[in-house]
Every structure is written in C-alpha cells, then in structure tokens.
Enzyme design. Sequence first.
Site, PDB file in Angstrom:
ATOM      1  NE  ARG A   1      17.859  19.384 -28.859  1.00 56.79           N
ATOM      2  CZ  ARG A   1      18.998  20.051 -28.958  1.00 56.79           C
ATOM      3  NH1 ARG A   1      19.459  20.401 -30.160  1.00 56.79           N
ATOM      4  NH2 ARG A   1      19.679  20.383 -27.881  1.00 56.79           N
TER       5      ARG A   1
ATOM      6  CD  GLU B   1      20.565  13.718 -33.239  1.00 59.71           C
ATOM      7  OE1 GLU B   1      21.526  14.188 -32.612  1.00 59.71           O
ATOM      8  OE2 GLU B   1      19.735  14.412 -33.854  1.00 59.71           O
TER       9      GLU B   1
ATOM     10  CG  HIS C   1      23.124  17.007 -33.526  1.00 58.24           C
ATOM     11  ND1 HIS C   1      22.022  16.613 -32.815  1.00 58.24           N
ATOM     12  CD2 HIS C   1      23.376  18.278 -33.135  1.00 58.24           C
ATOM     13  CE1 HIS C   1      21.608  17.594 -32.030  1.00 58.24           C
ATOM     14  NE2 HIS C   1      22.428  18.623 -32.219  1.00 58.24           N
TER      15      HIS C   1
END
Length: 317
Positions: free
Chosen positions: A236, A265, A283
């Site tokens: 993350r 993000e 991602h």
Amino acid sequence: MEPHVYVPRLLTDAAMREVRKIGLPVVVGGEDPPERAALLRDAAGAAAVVCTLTERIDAEFLDAAGPQLKVVANTAVGYDNIDVAAATERGVRVTNTPGVLDGATADLTMGLILATARRVLDGDRLLRERKPWVWGPRMLLGLDVSAGTTLGIVGYGRIGRAVAKRARAFDMKIVATPSRSAPPDDDVEFLELPELLERSDVVTLHCPLTERTRHLIDAAALRRMKPTAILINTARGGIVDEDALVEALRSGTIAAAGLDVFEDEPRVDPRLLELPNTVLTPHLGSAGVATRERMCRLSVANAAAVLAGEEPPTPVN
C-alpha cells in the site's frame, strides 16, 4: 427500495454471472470508480455490497446503505478502505480475498526487483531514443541480484513468503521482520526493522496499511538503508512517506525504487515520474487474468454466503 446487491465497479464476466445467481436485483457500476454521490445513492437499500479498494466504506456509506445491509465483500486482500469497527457496530460482516493473489503479487514484486536492479527501463529508453550505442564494460551497470544479495522482506505473511520462495531461485539471502503467523524457515533470518534496513540490498514491503505502519518507511528509515539499496512496494502506498522517498532518491540516500502503489493513488506524485531511478506500475500486483477471476469470484462467494446465513469463506470481522 427493494433489497439488492450493489457492485460499484464491474467485476469479471464469470463473477457477474455469479452475482446474478444470488437471486436479488443487481445494481452495477462501470469500470471506473463511481463518484461519491453515486456510490451513496446506489448503496441505499442494498443487502450486500461487493466493492473494490477504491470505494471508501465508512460510517456515512453504511448509514446511506441502511440497516438491511448484511455484508461488505471487499475484492482485495487489504481492507484499509473499510471502517471495520463501524461495520461491526452495525452488524455488517466484512470480508476480503486473501490467498488467491499471493503468487501474482509475488511475481510482480520479483519483476520490479529485476527491472530496477538491472536497469531494464534505462536500457529500453536508450534504444527507443535511437541514440548511438555500443556495448562496453561500464555500460548501464546494475545490481547483481543473484550474486549473494540480501533481500529484506517487511511483512512475512503469505505474499512475503511467496516472494521469498521466488527469491531463493535467485540465490538471494533472505531476512524478514518477525511474524507470529509465519512457520519457521531455516534459511530466513528474522530481524527487527532497523537492522533489516541496514543489512538489505533490496527491501520489499508486504505489510498491511494500518495506523502503525503508515509512513513506516520515512526519512529516518531510508537513511538506515544502504546507498546502493533498492526499495520495492507492492503493498500500500501509505506505508512509504513519498516526500521522504523523493528526497532520498534525488540525493542518493538510496539507489532506486520500484513502486506499484502510491500514497495518493490513483494520483502519482509528478516528482516520482521525473526521476530516472524509479520503475512505476499502476497497481498491477493482482493483474493476472486467472488471479483477478479468483478474486472476484471469491468476493461474490463471500457475499452470497452471508446472505444465505452461512459463514463466509474469508471473513474479516
């Protein structure tokens, strides 16, 4: 409003067929994340929500959905997008999709390690810019991954162990932060984070994002790393202080970074985009066809189980 299953973002075709087998009306969004107002509107009256990590499931959302909501099924391993305490307080089950994406994420992690260490993108850019070149002993030198380098794994859970399995094939020495859930590994040395950072040639992050791990890799942590070291993050974005990382990459505090996730993000800090010593992907950790299929179908299976009064396969609360 009639109880329904709300799917804010379109899942795979097979998973969408499974959703419709539940027997309730289905309200489904598109491929892009819905605006907040649309998210709250379409959640109203839902009995189940099958969401992704881009949807913020907080008290406001849960109240907008209403008291008939039974389950929020997150199509992700992490669930930092969900206020689990607020859901539990309202009697709403929360589920996630662990296990099915371990291999795919570990594969991408090794890809980022190799691409960053061996300067794959630098070589690609050199050729695409059509600059004259000739092989030379000092050309685009990088880190020899298989020359006794040390891989430091922060978060030795399922994905961390899958990365270790792949790293062994490259003859990497493996150190990891302690984990209560990890089985003993004879070839893994467990170290506290400061020593792991100091000894590792590559540091890869596989811990969840919590209040304890937010900005775990800050300026002080980066200063502990070798100036030749590489940081990899497929976990993350918030685990890394991006301001500190940009400065470390600019100043040579560390050599390079391979990032699949970002602090804000989907926005990527433009300073990272300008740095030549980064490899950046959007991602893609679980972005294998079979893996995404398993994730989506497991998420739907979780929702269906709760609606049927059964224990879901992978509960969070």
